[in-house]
Write a protein that holds these residues in place. Structure first.
Motif, PDB file in Angstrom:
ATOM      1  N   PRO A  75      47.169  31.841  47.884  1.00  0.00           N
ATOM      2  CA  PRO A  75      47.487  32.937  48.797  1.00  0.00           C
ATOM      3  C   PRO A  75      48.012  34.166  48.050  1.00  0.00           C
ATOM      4  O   PRO A  75      48.771  34.020  47.083  1.00  0.00           O
ATOM      5  CB  PRO A  75      48.572  32.346  49.696  1.00  0.00           C
ATOM      6  CG  PRO A  75      49.174  31.250  48.908  1.00  0.00           C
ATOM      7  CD  PRO A  75      48.115  30.729  47.991  1.00  0.00           C
ATOM      8  N   LEU A  76      47.571  35.323  48.476  1.00  0.00           N
ATOM      9  CA  LEU A  76      48.126  36.559  47.902  1.00  0.00           C
ATOM     10  C   LEU A  76      49.529  36.725  48.481  1.00  0.00           C
ATOM     11  O   LEU A  76      49.711  36.734  49.706  1.00  0.00           O
ATOM     12  CB  LEU A  76      47.239  37.741  48.266  1.00  0.00           C
ATOM     13  CG  LEU A  76      47.632  39.096  47.680  1.00  0.00           C
ATOM     14  CD1 LEU A  76      47.641  39.069  46.162  1.00  0.00           C
ATOM     15  CD2 LEU A  76      46.666  40.188  48.149  1.00  0.00           C
ATOM     16  N   TYR A  91      50.740  28.216  42.117  1.00  0.00           N
ATOM     17  CA  TYR A  91      49.425  28.629  41.602  1.00  0.00           C
ATOM     18  C   TYR A  91      48.555  27.419  41.237  1.00  0.00           C
ATOM     19  O   TYR A  91      49.005  26.511  40.549  1.00  0.00           O
ATOM     20  CB  TYR A  91      49.603  29.527  40.373  1.00  0.00           C
ATOM     21  CG  TYR A  91      48.312  30.018  39.777  1.00  0.00           C
ATOM     22  CD1 TYR A  91      47.509  30.915  40.454  1.00  0.00           C
ATOM     23  CD2 TYR A  91      47.893  29.572  38.528  1.00  0.00           C
ATOM     24  CE1 TYR A  91      46.312  31.368  39.900  1.00  0.00           C
ATOM     25  CE2 TYR A  91      46.709  30.014  37.964  1.00  0.00           C
ATOM     26  CZ  TYR A  91      45.925  30.909  38.662  1.00  0.00           C
ATOM     27  OH  TYR A  91      44.742  31.355  38.110  1.00  0.00           O
ATOM     28  N   ASP A  92      47.334  27.443  41.728  1.00  0.00           N
ATOM     29  CA  ASP A  92      46.354  26.425  41.365  1.00  0.00           C
ATOM     30  C   ASP A  92      45.215  27.137  40.646  1.00  0.00           C
ATOM     31  O   ASP A  92      44.471  27.911  41.261  1.00  0.00           O
ATOM     32  CB  ASP A  92      45.839  25.709  42.628  1.00  0.00           C
ATOM     33  CG  ASP A  92      44.926  24.540  42.286  1.00  0.00           C
ATOM     34  OD1 ASP A  92      44.318  24.546  41.196  1.00  0.00           O
ATOM     35  OD2 ASP A  92      44.827  23.610  43.109  1.00  0.00           O
ATOM     36  N   SER A  93      45.086  26.870  39.357  1.00  0.00           N
ATOM     37  CA  SER A  93      44.133  27.631  38.539  1.00  0.00           C
ATOM     38  C   SER A  93      42.681  27.335  38.900  1.00  0.00           C
ATOM     39  O   SER A  93      41.777  28.022  38.447  1.00  0.00           O
ATOM     40  CB  SER A  93      44.383  27.357  37.058  1.00  0.00           C
ATOM     41  OG  SER A  93      44.249  25.979  36.815  1.00  0.00           O
ATOM     42  N   ARG A  94      42.453  26.283  39.719  1.00  0.00           N
ATOM     43  CA  ARG A  94      41.071  25.956  40.124  1.00  0.00           C
ATOM     44  C   ARG A  94      40.605  26.805  41.306  1.00  0.00           C
ATOM     45  O   ARG A  94      39.446  26.812  41.650  1.00  0.00           O
ATOM     46  CB  ARG A  94      40.981  24.473  40.482  1.00  0.00           C
ATOM     47  CG  ARG A  94      41.087  23.563  39.261  1.00  0.00           C
ATOM     48  CD  ARG A  94      41.589  22.204  39.612  1.00  0.00           C
ATOM     49  NE  ARG A  94      43.006  22.240  39.982  1.00  0.00           N
ATOM     50  CZ  ARG A  94      43.860  21.243  39.831  1.00  0.00           C
ATOM     51  NH1 ARG A  94      43.447  20.112  39.328  1.00  0.00           N
ATOM     52  NH2 ARG A  94      45.124  21.346  40.182  1.00  0.00           N
ATOM     53  N   LYS A  95      41.569  27.480  41.939  1.00  0.00           N
ATOM     54  CA  LYS A  95      41.227  28.245  43.143  1.00  0.00           C
ATOM     55  C   LYS A  95      41.333  29.742  42.895  1.00  0.00           C
ATOM     56  O   LYS A  95      42.105  30.179  42.037  1.00  0.00           O
ATOM     57  CB  LYS A  95      42.194  27.867  44.274  1.00  0.00           C
ATOM     58  CG  LYS A  95      42.090  26.414  44.705  1.00  0.00           C
ATOM     59  CD  LYS A  95      43.202  26.101  45.693  1.00  0.00           C
ATOM     60  CE  LYS A  95      43.219  24.622  46.036  1.00  0.00           C
ATOM     61  NZ  LYS A  95      44.450  24.254  46.762  1.00  0.00           N
ATOM     62  N   LYS A  96      40.574  30.480  43.721  1.00  0.00           N
ATOM     63  CA  LYS A  96      40.655  31.941  43.639  1.00  0.00           C
ATOM     64  C   LYS A  96      41.908  32.424  44.362  1.00  0.00           C
ATOM     65  O   LYS A  96      42.503  31.687  45.131  1.00  0.00           O
ATOM     66  CB  LYS A  96      39.423  32.554  44.295  1.00  0.00           C
ATOM     67  CG  LYS A  96      38.167  32.423  43.458  1.00  0.00           C
ATOM     68  CD  LYS A  96      37.024  33.102  44.149  1.00  0.00           C
ATOM     69  CE  LYS A  96      35.767  32.998  43.298  1.00  0.00           C
ATOM     70  NZ  LYS A  96      34.593  33.446  44.012  1.00  0.00           N
ATOM     71  N   ILE A  97      42.207  33.688  44.146  1.00  0.00           N
ATOM     72  CA  ILE A  97      43.343  34.289  44.866  1.00  0.00           C
ATOM     73  C   ILE A  97      42.779  35.027  46.076  1.00  0.00           C
ATOM     74  O   ILE A  97      41.779  35.746  45.953  1.00  0.00           O
ATOM     75  CB  ILE A  97      44.127  35.241  43.953  1.00  0.00           C
ATOM     76  CG1 ILE A  97      44.718  34.471  42.758  1.00  0.00           C
ATOM     77  CG2 ILE A  97      45.255  35.935  44.732  1.00  0.00           C
ATOM     78  CD1 ILE A  97      45.343  35.314  41.687  1.00  0.00           C
ATOM     79  N   SER A  98      43.383  34.824  47.223  1.00  0.00           N
ATOM     80  CA  SER A  98      42.870  35.450  48.448  1.00  0.00           C
ATOM     81  C   SER A  98      42.914  36.973  48.339  1.00  0.00           C
ATOM     82  O   SER A  98      43.759  37.530  47.625  1.00  0.00           O
ATOM     83  CB  SER A  98      43.674  34.984  49.664  1.00  0.00           C
ATOM     84  OG  SER A  98      44.986  35.454  49.568  1.00  0.00           O
TER      85      SER A  98
ATOM     86  N   ASN B 135      40.457  34.256  32.921  1.00  0.00           N
ATOM     87  CA  ASN B 135      40.188  35.600  33.463  1.00  0.00           C
ATOM     88  C   ASN B 135      40.639  35.751  34.913  1.00  0.00           C
ATOM     89  O   ASN B 135      40.604  36.836  35.462  1.00  0.00           O
ATOM     90  CB  ASN B 135      38.719  35.993  33.286  1.00  0.00           C
ATOM     91  CG  ASN B 135      37.788  35.025  33.975  1.00  0.00           C
ATOM     92  OD1 ASN B 135      38.238  34.199  34.760  1.00  0.00           O
ATOM     93  ND2 ASN B 135      36.508  35.108  33.665  1.00  0.00           N
ATOM     94  N   ARG B 136      41.082  34.645  35.526  1.00  0.00           N
ATOM     95  CA  ARG B 136      41.640  34.736  36.878  1.00  0.00           C
ATOM     96  C   ARG B 136      43.118  35.142  36.852  1.00  0.00           C
ATOM     97  O   ARG B 136      43.707  35.437  37.875  1.00  0.00           O
ATOM     98  CB  ARG B 136      41.542  33.383  37.578  1.00  0.00           C
ATOM     99  CG  ARG B 136      40.125  33.006  37.922  1.00  0.00           C
ATOM    100  CD  ARG B 136      40.119  31.695  38.664  1.00  0.00           C
ATOM    101  NE  ARG B 136      38.772  31.390  39.124  1.00  0.00           N
ATOM    102  CZ  ARG B 136      38.450  30.300  39.794  1.00  0.00           C
ATOM    103  NH1 ARG B 136      39.385  29.413  40.084  1.00  0.00           N
ATOM    104  NH2 ARG B 136      37.224  30.096  40.180  1.00  0.00           N
ATOM    105  N   VAL B 137      43.679  35.090  35.674  1.00  0.00           N
ATOM    106  CA  VAL B 137      45.124  35.334  35.512  1.00  0.00           C
ATOM    107  C   VAL B 137      45.340  36.769  35.025  1.00  0.00           C
ATOM    108  O   VAL B 137      44.521  37.277  34.264  1.00  0.00           O
ATOM    109  CB  VAL B 137      45.678  34.313  34.480  1.00  0.00           C
ATOM    110  CG1 VAL B 137      47.108  34.597  34.117  1.00  0.00           C
ATOM    111  CG2 VAL B 137      45.535  32.906  35.009  1.00  0.00           C
TER     112      VAL B 137
END
Lengths: 240, 424
Positions: A75-76, A91-98, B135-137
C-alpha cells in the motif's frame, strides 16, 4: 632495561585502567538498563515502544493491517508527520507499490500552520505536509477586534536569502480568530523542517502588538470520506 | 532471555565464520600475526565474497553451505589452534561486540536513510529477491552490498530478528579498530586502552541504525592501516603487493557499500601511487585494480539500466552561481568546524597533525596524511556545494556523517607520533 617487577607493576596499572574503561563503556551504552529492558519486553513490545502504535511510524497499526487484511500490493502510505513513510514496516519486495494512497498515518483533517511573534515578525512553530491549498488566515487578537490595514508577506529563508511565497494586502475589520479566506493553490508550505515567516508591512505598531499569533489553514492534497475507511485507529486510516 | 542467547550465538557465529573461512597462512604469516589482523583481512574477503554472491541471485543458504564447508576443510586441514594471546583477544573482541549489541537489540531504531531505502533493499534480499528486483526500491542507483550483508546475517543462523543482521556492522567496526591498532609499536595492554578509548569516542547507537557510514568508517580505517604499512620502511617489497591487493579489495567493498566510499579509499590509493616507494609492476596492479572497480560499477549501471537518479546533476548545475558557491562554502566551513569539535578523534587527529608537522622532519607519511586531508576536504566541499537541495539543510543533516566516515584515518597521526616516540 626495566626490571620484571617494574613491568609487572606497570601492567597491573594498565590492567586496572582497562577494567575501569570497560565500566565506562558499560555506562556509556547504558548496558544494564538496556539489558533489563531487553529481557523484560519482547520484540513486538519494543518495536511498539520505538515506532509507535498510531503515531511516529505507526508500526502497530500497520502490523494490524498486515495481519488482518490480505494485501495484494504494497500500500502507498501517506504519513503526514514522519518522513520517510513507514512502508518499511510491511514492505513485501515481491509486490508492487499501489499507485493511489491506501494508508494515512498521523492524518490531520485540517492542517494548520501557527505563527508566533518573534523579533518583529511571526515565525512558524510547527509544520504541515501534503497540503495543496492555503485556505484561510486567522489572527489571535486575544479576544479583541482590530482594524487591519497592511501588507502580509509570507516567506522562508533558504541559504540566508528570503524566498517569498505569498504576498497580499488587507484592509479589513477582523474579529478574534475570524477566518479570512485566501484560497491559493500552493504546495510551498509542505515541509518537515523549514520555518516560515510572516511580516506585516504598512501597519501601525498597535495592530502588530495586538496580534498574538497567526494561523494559516490548509487543504489536504489527499482527501477521503468516512465511507472509504476500512479500518482506523486514532489518526491512522486504511482506506479502500 | 532467549534474545540474549541469540545475540551471544550470533556474535560467536560471525566471528567463527570470519576467522575460519580463510587460514591466515594463505595470504602471509607476517601480516596475520594477530587475531585482529586475521579477522580484518578475512572480513574483507568475506565482504567481497558476499558481493560476488549477491549478483548470482541464488539463495544465501548455498553461500552459507560453501562457507561452512570451506571453514570445516581449513579447520581440519590446517588444524587451527588458538594460542593464549589469541584467546584473550577473542574474548575481549567478543565481549565488546556483545556489550554494544545489547542497546541495538533493545532500541531497534532505524535511521532516516535506512527506513527510506537501505532497509527496503535488505528486505529485498531477505525475501530472496535478486538484484534486478531492487529497481522497485527508492535509490536503485545506491550500492547494495551493505544491505546484502545485513540480510545475510539476519537470515543466518537464526532467521529471527532483523537486528541480528546489524550485529555484523558492530563486529566489523570492532574488528577494524582492533586491527588498526596493530600498527602501533606499543604493548598489548596499551593498545587495548587506546582501542577502548577509540570506541568510547566514536561509538553511538545511531551508527548502527542501518545506515552504511559505519561500514565505510571501518573500511577507511583498514585502508589507513594498510596504506601506512606500504609507507613503512619495514615492509618488504613482496608484502607490498599483497597489501595493494587487500587495499583493492577494500576499495571494491567500499564502492559497493556507498558511493563516496570509493572516493574515500581511492584518495589513499592515489597517494600510494604518487608518493609510496612501490615498483612499476605494483603501480600497474594498483591502476588496473582501480580501473576494474570503476568498470564494475559502470557495468552495473549499464546492465541494470540504472541512472544516477539520486544526484540530478542537471538540476544541480543549473542552479549554481558564484555568489551561491561562496555562501555555500561559508555554511559548509562553519558546520565543518562545529562537527570537528564534536568528534574527538578528528580533533585529536588535527592537533597531532599540526604537532607532528612542527616537531618532525616532513616525510612521506606526513605528506600522505596531508594529501589525504586535502582531497578529503575538497571532496566534502564539492559534494555539498553541488548539492541539489538547500545546502544548509543538507549540511546540517549530512555533513557530520560524511566527516565521520574518514575520521578514523586521522588516527594515523597518533600512530606516527607514538611510533616516533617509541623509536627514540
Amino acid at each position: 632495561m626495566p626490571s620484571k617487577s617494574k613491568i609487572a607493576k606497570n601492567n597491573l596499572y594498565l590492567s586496572i585502567i582497562i577494567v575501569f574503561l570497560f565500566f565506562i563503556i558499560l555506562i556509556k551504552v547504558d548496558f544494564w538498563k538496556q539489558l533489563y529492558s531487553l529481557t523484560s519486553n519482547n520484540h513486538h513490545v519494543r518495536m511498539l515502544n520505538t515506532f509507535g502504535m498510531c503515531g511516529k511510524d505507526s508500526y502497530g497499526f500497520l502490523k494490524n493491517i498486515e495481519q488482518n487484511y490480505e494485501l495484494t500490493e504494497n500500500p502507498l502510505i501517506i504519513n503526514t508527520k514522519v518522513m520517510p513513510n513507514s512502508l518499511w514496516t510491511i514492505y513485501d519486495s515481491r509486490k508492487k507499490i499501489s499507485n493511489s494512497p491506501k494508508i494515512f498515518l498521523n492524518y490531520q483533517r485540517n492542517p494548520l500552520l501557527i505563527f508566533f511573534s518573534k523579533e518583529g515578525k511571526f515565525v512558524s512553530q510547527n509544520h504541515v505536509q501534503l497540503t495543496n491549498e492555503l485556505k484561510s488566515v486567522a489572527f489571535d487578537t486575544g479576544g479583541k477586534f482590530i482594524n487591519f490595514k497592511g501588507n502580509i508577506h509570507i516567506f522562508k529563508i533558504v541559504n540566508r536569502k528570503k524566498i517569498f511565497i505569498f504576498k497580499t494586502n488587507f484592509k479589513k475589520k477582523i474579529n478574534h480568530l475570524e477566518k479570512v479566506n485566501i484560497l491559493v493553490k500552493t504546495k510551498e508550505f509542505n515541509s518537515r523542517w523549514e520555518n516560515f515567516y510572516i511580516e506585516i508591512e504598512n501597519s501601525n505598531l498597535e495592530i502588530k502588538n495586538k496580534i498574538n499569533k497567526i494561523i494559516l489553514a490548509f487543504s489536504n492534497e489527499h482527501k477521503f470520506s468516512s465511507n472509504d475507511i476500512i479500518y482506523s485507529q486514532d489518526n491512522c486510516y486504511y482506506i479502500k | 532471555m532467549i534474545e540474549i542467547l541469540y545475540i551471544a550465538i550470533q556474535v560467536i557465529f560471525i566471528l567463527s565464520l570470519t576467522y575460519l573461512i580463510l587460514p591466515s597462512s594463505v595470504y602471509q604469516k607476517k601480516l596475520s600475526y594477530s587475531l585482529a589482523n586475521a579477522l580484518s583481512i578475512n572480513s574483507i574477503f568475506l565482504i567481497n565474497i558476499l558481493l560476488l554472491f549477491s549478483f548470482t541471485g541464488l539463495n544465501g543458504i548455498y553461500l552459507l553451505i560453501i562457507l561452512l564447508i570451506a571453514s570445516m576443510f581449513f579447520l581440519i586441514k590446517k588444524n587451527y589452534k588458538l594460542n593464549i594471546n589469541y584467546k584473550s583477544q577473542v574474548i575481549l573482541v567478543a565481549l565488546l561486540i556483545f556489550f554494544l549489541s545489547i542497546p541495538l537489540a533493545n532500541t531497534l531504531d532505524l535511521g532516516w536513510d535506512a527506513k527510506f531505502f537501505w532497509f527496503l533493499k535488505t528486505l529485498n534480499f531477505y525475501q530472496d529477491q535478486g538484484i534486478y528486483n531492487l529497481n522497485r526500491v527508492p535509490a536503485f542507483d545506491y550500492p547494495h552490498l551493505g544491505s546484502y550483508i545485513w540480510s545475510f546475517f539476519w537470515k543466518f543462523p537464526f532467521n529471527k530478528f532483523e537486528y541480528l543482521g546489524r550485529i555484523y556492522y558492530i563486529c566489523f567496526y570492532v574488528i577494524s579498530i582492533f586491527s588498526f591498532f596493530e600498527i602501533f609499536k606499543i604493548s598489548n595492554l596499551q593498545k587495548i586502552i587506546l582501542i577502548i578509548l577509540t570506541i568510547l569516542t566514536t561509538y553511538s547507537l545511531e551508527l548502527f541504525s542501518g545506515n552504511q557510514e559505519v561500514l565505510i568508517f571501518s573500511l577507511v580505517l583498514l585502508s589507513a592501516k594498510f596504506s601506512y604499512s606500504i609507507f613503512s620502511s619495514q615492509t618488504k617489497a613482496n608484502e607490498k603487493t599483497k597489501i595493494i591487493f587487500f587495499l583493492l579489495l577494500i576499495l571494491n567493498a567500499a564502492s559497493w557499500i556507498k558511493m563516496e566510499g570509493f572516493f574515500f579509499v581511492s584518495f589513499a590509493l592515489f597517494a600510494i601511487f604518487v608518493l609510496a616507494n612501490i615498483s612499476k609492476n605494483q603501480k600497474i596492479i594498483l591502476i588496473t585494480g582501480v580501473f576494474l572497480v570503476i568498470l564494475s560499477r559502470l557495468l552495473f549501471f549499464k546492465i541494470f539500466s540504472a541512472d544516477l537518479e539520486s544526484f540530478q546533476f542537471e538540476k544541480t548545475l543549473n542552479t549554481v552561481s558564484v555568489s551561491g558557491i561562496i555562501a555555500s562554502i561559508k555554511i559548509i566551513a562553519f558546520y565543518a568546524f562545529v562537527y570537528l569539535a564534536q568528534m574527538p578523534i578528528l580533533l585529536i587527529g588535527v592537533l597531532l597533525f599540526v604537532y607532528n608537522f612542527y616537531m618532525y622532519k616532513i616525510d612521506k607519511i606526513q605528506l600522505f596524511i596531508c594529501w589525504y586531508a586535502i582531497f578529503n576536504i575538497l571532496f566534502i566541499f564539492a559534494a555539498f556545494i553541488f548539492s541539489m537541495e538547500n545546502v544548509e539543510w543538507q549540511v546540517r543533516v549530512g555533513l557530520k556523517r560524511v566527516i565521520f566516515q574518514t575520521s578514523g584515518f586521522y588516527l594515523l597521526t597518533l600512530v606516527y607520533l607514538l611510533n616516533k616516540i617509541s623509536k627514540k
